[in-house]
Write a protein that holds these residues in place. Structure first.
Motif, PDB file in Angstrom:
ATOM      1  N   ILE A 165       4.659  30.142  43.855  1.00 39.57           N
ATOM      2  CA  ILE A 165       4.541  31.315  42.981  1.00 39.57           C
ATOM      3  C   ILE A 165       3.064  31.544  42.655  1.00 39.57           C
ATOM      4  CG2 ILE A 165       5.278  32.395  40.832  1.00 39.57           C
ATOM      5  CD1 ILE A 165       7.536  31.826  42.809  1.00 39.57           C
ATOM      6  N   LEU A 166       2.512  32.656  43.153  1.00 39.02           N
ATOM      7  CA  LEU A 166       1.110  32.968  42.889  1.00 39.02           C
ATOM      8  C   LEU A 166       0.923  33.678  41.556  1.00 39.02           C
ATOM      9  CD1 LEU A 166       0.031  34.250  46.415  1.00 39.02           C
ATOM     10  CD2 LEU A 166      -0.629  32.094  45.355  1.00 39.02           C
ATOM     11  N   ALA A 167       1.914  34.507  41.197  1.00 33.07           N
ATOM     12  CA  ALA A 167       1.889  35.302  39.968  1.00 33.07           C
ATOM     13  C   ALA A 167       3.333  35.733  39.730  1.00 33.07           C
ATOM     14  CB  ALA A 167       0.971  36.515  40.126  1.00 33.07           C
ATOM     15  N   PRO A 168       3.646  36.311  38.566  1.00 30.75           N
ATOM     16  CA  PRO A 168       5.020  36.768  38.340  1.00 30.75           C
ATOM     17  C   PRO A 168       5.501  37.696  39.454  1.00 30.75           C
ATOM     18  CG  PRO A 168       3.785  36.828  36.294  1.00 30.75           C
ATOM     19  CD  PRO A 168       2.799  36.491  37.377  1.00 30.75           C
ATOM     20  N   ARG A 169       6.655  37.389  40.049  1.00 31.26           N
ATOM     21  CA  ARG A 169       7.297  38.183  41.120  1.00 31.26           C
ATOM     22  C   ARG A 169       6.429  38.225  42.390  1.00 31.26           C
ATOM     23  NH1 ARG A 169       7.328  40.943  36.638  1.00 31.26           N
ATOM     24  NH2 ARG A 169       5.942  42.556  37.404  1.00 31.26           N
ATOM     25  N   LEU A 190      -6.509  35.979  48.607  1.00 28.08           N
ATOM     26  CA  LEU A 190      -5.762  35.568  47.417  1.00 28.08           C
ATOM     27  C   LEU A 190      -6.158  36.394  46.191  1.00 28.08           C
ATOM     28  CD1 LEU A 190      -5.806  31.688  47.917  1.00 28.08           C
ATOM     29  CD2 LEU A 190      -3.878  33.248  48.254  1.00 28.08           C
ATOM     30  N   LYS A 191      -7.421  36.746  46.099  1.00 25.03           N
ATOM     31  CA  LYS A 191      -7.876  37.576  44.981  1.00 25.03           C
ATOM     32  C   LYS A 191      -7.223  38.945  45.020  1.00 25.03           C
ATOM     33  CE  LYS A 191     -12.045  39.495  42.852  1.00 25.03           C
ATOM     34  NZ  LYS A 191     -13.538  39.618  42.944  1.00 25.03           N
ATOM     35  N   ARG A 192      -7.161  39.564  46.212  1.00 24.56           N
ATOM     36  CA  ARG A 192      -6.543  40.886  46.363  1.00 24.56           C
ATOM     37  C   ARG A 192      -5.045  40.830  46.054  1.00 24.56           C
ATOM     38  NH1 ARG A 192     -10.655  42.406  45.678  1.00 24.56           N
ATOM     39  NH2 ARG A 192     -12.111  43.585  46.964  1.00 24.56           N
ATOM     40  N   ILE A 193      -4.405  39.740  46.460  1.00 25.78           N
ATOM     41  CA  ILE A 193      -2.970  39.595  46.195  1.00 25.78           C
ATOM     42  C   ILE A 193      -2.709  39.588  44.691  1.00 25.78           C
ATOM     43  CG2 ILE A 193      -1.008  38.009  46.375  1.00 25.78           C
ATOM     44  CD1 ILE A 193      -2.229  37.096  49.075  1.00 25.78           C
ATOM     45  N   LEU A 194      -3.510  38.852  43.950  1.00 26.13           N
ATOM     46  CA  LEU A 194      -3.339  38.772  42.497  1.00 26.13           C
ATOM     47  C   LEU A 194      -3.614  40.120  41.837  1.00 26.13           C
ATOM     48  CD1 LEU A 194      -4.957  35.275  41.778  1.00 26.13           C
ATOM     49  CD2 LEU A 194      -2.524  35.862  41.893  1.00 26.13           C
ATOM     50  N   GLU A 195      -4.607  40.843  42.346  1.00 26.39           N
ATOM     51  CA  GLU A 195      -4.909  42.167  41.796  1.00 26.39           C
ATOM     52  C   GLU A 195      -3.747  43.124  42.037  1.00 26.39           C
ATOM     53  OE1 GLU A 195      -8.497  43.328  43.703  1.00 26.39           O
ATOM     54  OE2 GLU A 195      -9.792  42.074  42.458  1.00 26.39           O
ATOM     55  N   LEU A 196      -3.188  43.076  43.243  1.00 20.08           N
ATOM     56  CA  LEU A 196      -2.098  43.985  43.585  1.00 20.08           C
ATOM     57  C   LEU A 196      -0.828  43.652  42.825  1.00 20.08           C
ATOM     58  CD1 LEU A 196      -1.515  45.494  47.013  1.00 20.08           C
ATOM     59  CD2 LEU A 196       0.463  44.576  45.838  1.00 20.08           C
ATOM     60  N   SER A 197      -0.602  42.368  42.536  1.00 17.83           N
ATOM     61  CA  SER A 197       0.619  41.957  41.833  1.00 17.83           C
ATOM     62  C   SER A 197       0.718  42.555  40.433  1.00 17.83           C
ATOM     63  CB  SER A 197       0.695  40.431  41.750  1.00 17.83           C
ATOM     64  OG  SER A 197      -0.305  39.908  40.884  1.00 17.83           O
ATOM     65  N   HIS A 199       0.443  45.508  39.660  1.00 18.59           N
ATOM     66  CA  HIS A 199       1.032  46.842  39.730  1.00 18.59           C
ATOM     67  C   HIS A 199       2.529  46.815  40.038  1.00 18.59           C
ATOM     68  CE1 HIS A 199      -2.933  48.821  39.637  1.00 18.59           C
ATOM     69  NE2 HIS A 199      -3.334  47.794  40.358  1.00 18.59           N
ATOM     70  N   LEU A 200       3.113  45.621  40.106  1.00 20.04           N
ATOM     71  CA  LEU A 200       4.545  45.511  40.389  1.00 20.04           C
ATOM     72  C   LEU A 200       5.374  45.962  39.189  1.00 20.04           C
ATOM     73  CD1 LEU A 200       4.620  41.963  42.036  1.00 20.04           C
ATOM     74  CD2 LEU A 200       4.991  44.128  43.225  1.00 20.04           C
ATOM     75  N   SER A 201       6.488  46.637  39.457  1.00 20.93           N
ATOM     76  CA  SER A 201       7.424  46.968  38.386  1.00 20.93           C
ATOM     77  C   SER A 201       8.342  45.767  38.162  1.00 20.93           C
ATOM     78  CB  SER A 201       8.263  48.185  38.768  1.00 20.93           C
ATOM     79  OG  SER A 201       9.254  47.835  39.726  1.00 20.93           O
ATOM     80  N   GLU A 202       9.171  45.829  37.139  1.00 19.75           N
ATOM     81  CA  GLU A 202      10.055  44.705  36.830  1.00 19.75           C
ATOM     82  C   GLU A 202      11.130  44.499  37.888  1.00 19.75           C
ATOM     83  OE1 GLU A 202      12.885  45.407  33.608  1.00 19.75           O
ATOM     84  OE2 GLU A 202      12.138  47.481  33.502  1.00 19.75           O
ATOM     85  N   PHE A 203      11.327  45.508  38.777  1.00 24.06           N
ATOM     86  CA  PHE A 203      12.360  45.405  39.806  1.00 24.06           C
ATOM     87  C   PHE A 203      11.778  45.056  41.185  1.00 24.06           C
ATOM     88  CE2 PHE A 203      13.771  48.642  36.723  1.00 24.06           C
ATOM     89  CZ  PHE A 203      14.880  47.975  36.212  1.00 24.06           C
ATOM     90  N   GLU A 204      10.470  44.923  41.266  1.00 25.80           N
ATOM     91  CA  GLU A 204       9.834  44.710  42.564  1.00 25.80           C
ATOM     92  C   GLU A 204       9.370  43.272  42.749  1.00 25.80           C
ATOM     93  OE1 GLU A 204       7.987  49.096  43.567  1.00 25.80           O
ATOM     94  OE2 GLU A 204       6.832  47.748  42.283  1.00 25.80           O
ATOM     95  N   LYS A 205       9.324  42.868  44.010  1.00 24.95           N
ATOM     96  CA  LYS A 205       8.871  41.524  44.367  1.00 24.95           C
ATOM     97  C   LYS A 205       7.850  41.633  45.487  1.00 24.95           C
ATOM     98  CE  LYS A 205      11.422  38.859  46.960  1.00 24.95           C
ATOM     99  NZ  LYS A 205      12.514  37.995  47.465  1.00 24.95           N
TER     100      LYS A 205
END
Length: 382
Positions: A165-169, A190-197, A199-205
């Motif tokens: 688990i890198l970040a929530p969802r 890895l930095k870009r992945i955390l930045e993009l995460s 913007h996830l909604s509560e229903f997205e993974k």
């Protein structure tokens, strides 16, 4: 076609469904259990599949094995029009509670299907990958199927994957994490992945993987595949986001505004494939045939306002119609226009600024949907 029976605690008979190779399987079998109403498939494999080769999984070239999987309902119903998905609904409000118990899940599906005329269950059929569970013989497949039926659990077709688990969802499998960490641009990835995460909604993974190169994709758990895939984006050799992949919904604006990346928009025609092998996330459709009665057709859409709406003018059977509707799916509406010389002026007055032309061949089943709409318009009393 033939059938093969095996007696475990009771008889399981596999029917040969096809003898045509798909480039991976050399034979296909099926078993439908009348008591539980569950359907199973088995593919006979010779040698490794592409996914195993990419992941470095060793399988001898002449090795024969069997991939058994079950046709599992996803929890949604679909209504089709000209082979297009036009609507999706949940079969049961308590689906999350019953989805992992076949007897309860199938009962809910059957019950709701009877209530919804024209709707059919969306089925998840297992795909090849490096984690698929294979058996040495059809008899072993029969035993696995019997155990799944007796235990009232879905037949497991893939080994569970260990994820970090890198970040929530936001998840990444351990192999991909190690490959990214050891690559020159790994820290940047890895930095870009955390930045993009963020913007996830509560229903997205968000799932991160590495096959030939790093990539990540976002899925909305409320939707059925393939439209559930909202974003796919790859990284280049330096660890930067590459302009390769696609978006749906709000992710188009997120990628442009926050990451400066323009990706293909799968809310529009690019999200469909007319008779060709679909890309990841694409919906399969089939091209239509232009009727001989059509003498003119002008269509436009606005990619900056609403990519899924179209407007236009069509001349068919000597009459001119104003047409509007959705590019992706659904019924068109048409309105008969004044004489031909006024038709173009009328249409241009109804179309918003910034509209761009779009060809009928870019619109799934355009001609079938058009002729149906014109026919309905003729049947309506004036």
């Amino acid at each position: 076609m033939c059938s093969l029976s095996f007696i475990v605690n009771y008889e399981i008979t596999f029917k040969e469904l096809s003898t045509e190779e798909d480039g991976r399987a050399i034979a296909f079998y099926g078993y439908s259990d009348r008591t539980s109403c569950r359907d199973f498939r088995v593919r006979k494999l010779c040698g490794p599949v592409v996914e195993e080769i990419a992941a470095g999984v060793y399988v001898p070239e002449d090795m024969i094995r069997y991939f058994a999987h079950e046709l599992i309902p996803t929890g949604r119903l679909v209504k089709a029009q000209f082979d297009e998905v036009v609507d999706l609904i949940d079969p049961d409000k308590k689906w999350a509670e019953i989805r992992n118990t076949p007897s309860k899940a199938l009962m809910a599906i059957f019950r709701h299907t009877r209530k919804c005329n024209g709707f059919k269950p969306v089925i998840d059929e297992a795909e090849y990958n490096e984690r698929m569970i294979t058996y040495r013989s059809l008899e072993e497949c029969a035993l696995a199927i019997e155990n799944a039926i007796d235990a009232d659990v879905w037949l497991c077709s893939h080994e569970p994957i260990r994820r970090h688990i890198l970040a929530p969802r936001t998840e990444i499998d351990f192999r991909s994490k190690a490959l990214i960490a050891s690559s020159p641009g790994g820290e940047k990835v890895l930095k870009r992945i955390l930045e993009l995460s963020k913007h996830l909604s509560e229903f997205e993974k968000l799932t991160v993987s590495y096959v030939w190169q790093p990539f990540m994709y976002v899925e909305d758990e409320r939707l059925a595949h393939p439209v559930s895939v909202r974003l796919l984006v790859f990284f280049d050799d330096e660890g930067s986001l590459a302009g390769k992949g696609f978006t749906r919904g709000c992710w188009r604006q997120v990628m442009r505004t926050h990451f400066g990346v323009k990706l293909e928009d799968f809310d529009g025609p690019a999200g469909f494939t007319n008779g060709r092998k679909p890309l990841f996330g694409q919906v399969i459709t089939h091209p239509g045939v232009r009727p001989a009665s059509v003498t003119a057709c002008e269509l436009v859409h606005n990619e900056f306002v609403d990519t899924n709406k179209l407007f236009g003018r069509v001349e068919i059977d000597g009459a001119t119609y104003f047409i509007r509707g959705k590019i992706i799916a659904g019924e068109f509406t048409v309105q008969k226009l004044p004489p031909k010389e006024d038709g173009a002026v009328y249409v241009l007055g109804r179309i918003r600024r910034g509209a761009l032309p779009i060809g009928p061949e870019e619109i799934p089943h355009f001609w079938q949907r058009l002729t149906a709409a014109v026919s309905n318009a003729k049947d309506d009393p004036e």
